[in-house]
Design a protein around this motif. Sequence first.
Motif, short mmCIF file in Angstrom:
data_model
loop_
_atom_site.label_atom_id
_atom_site.label_comp_id
_atom_site.label_asym_id
_atom_site.label_seq_id
_atom_site.Cartn_x
_atom_site.Cartn_y
_atom_site.Cartn_z
N LYS A 202 0.87 -1.19 0.00
CA LYS A 202 0.00 0.00 0.00
C LYS A 202 0.90 1.23 0.00
N PRO A 203 1.25 1.77 -1.16
CA PRO A 203 2.22 2.87 -1.21
C PRO A 203 1.78 4.16 -0.51
N ASN A 204 0.48 4.32 -0.25
CA ASN A 204 0.01 5.51 0.47
C ASN A 204 -0.09 5.28 1.96
N ALA A 205 0.35 4.11 2.46
CA ALA A 205 0.26 3.79 3.88
C ALA A 205 1.65 3.76 4.50
N TYR A 206 1.75 4.31 5.70
CA TYR A 206 3.02 4.40 6.43
C TYR A 206 2.79 3.94 7.86
N ARG B 17 10.49 -5.94 6.80
CA ARG B 17 10.52 -6.88 5.67
C ARG B 17 9.48 -6.52 4.61
N ARG B 18 8.35 -6.01 5.05
CA ARG B 18 7.25 -5.72 4.13
C ARG B 18 7.26 -4.28 3.62
N VAL C 291 -1.87 8.75 3.35
CA VAL C 291 -1.89 10.01 2.61
C VAL C 291 -3.25 10.12 1.94
N ALA C 292 -3.98 11.17 2.26
CA ALA C 292 -5.30 11.38 1.68
C ALA C 292 -5.16 12.15 0.37
#
Length: 136
Positions: free
Chosen positions: A79-83, A127-128, A102-103
Amino acid sequence: MTITLGDIAKLRSGWCEIIEVGNLPFGVASEIGVFSTLVYLSRESLLHINEKHPDISDIDLLLSCLVIQNGMVVQEKAKPNAYVCSYIEPNSQLRYVAVLKVASPDREMLMTSFRRLRRRQTRSFLRRGRLIKKHP
């Protein structure tokens, strides 16, 4: 930036729909590509935290500003928008994690979840995902 128990109570009761819960370090914000370092918590996310993570009290939520400011930050590959921000509270040695998103289209950061973390989950995040900021 700190939040208060009053802020959380206003959000839960519906007096407001969103509150500021912390500031990302400037380097992290620029790496992520957001225009503001502010991180927000919506009423919907607060209710999610209360329902899915009943062990998290309002007192624990006050630590979210420290988790966001001082924690390790990892971008999730799936999920590239999740941190994920991981933090060990120095006095109790309890581990906490804040999940940020990120909205679009405003490029604002929202805290979507906040919970306790088990010892080996930090390695799993690494790792993920892609490390953006190490623990201090």
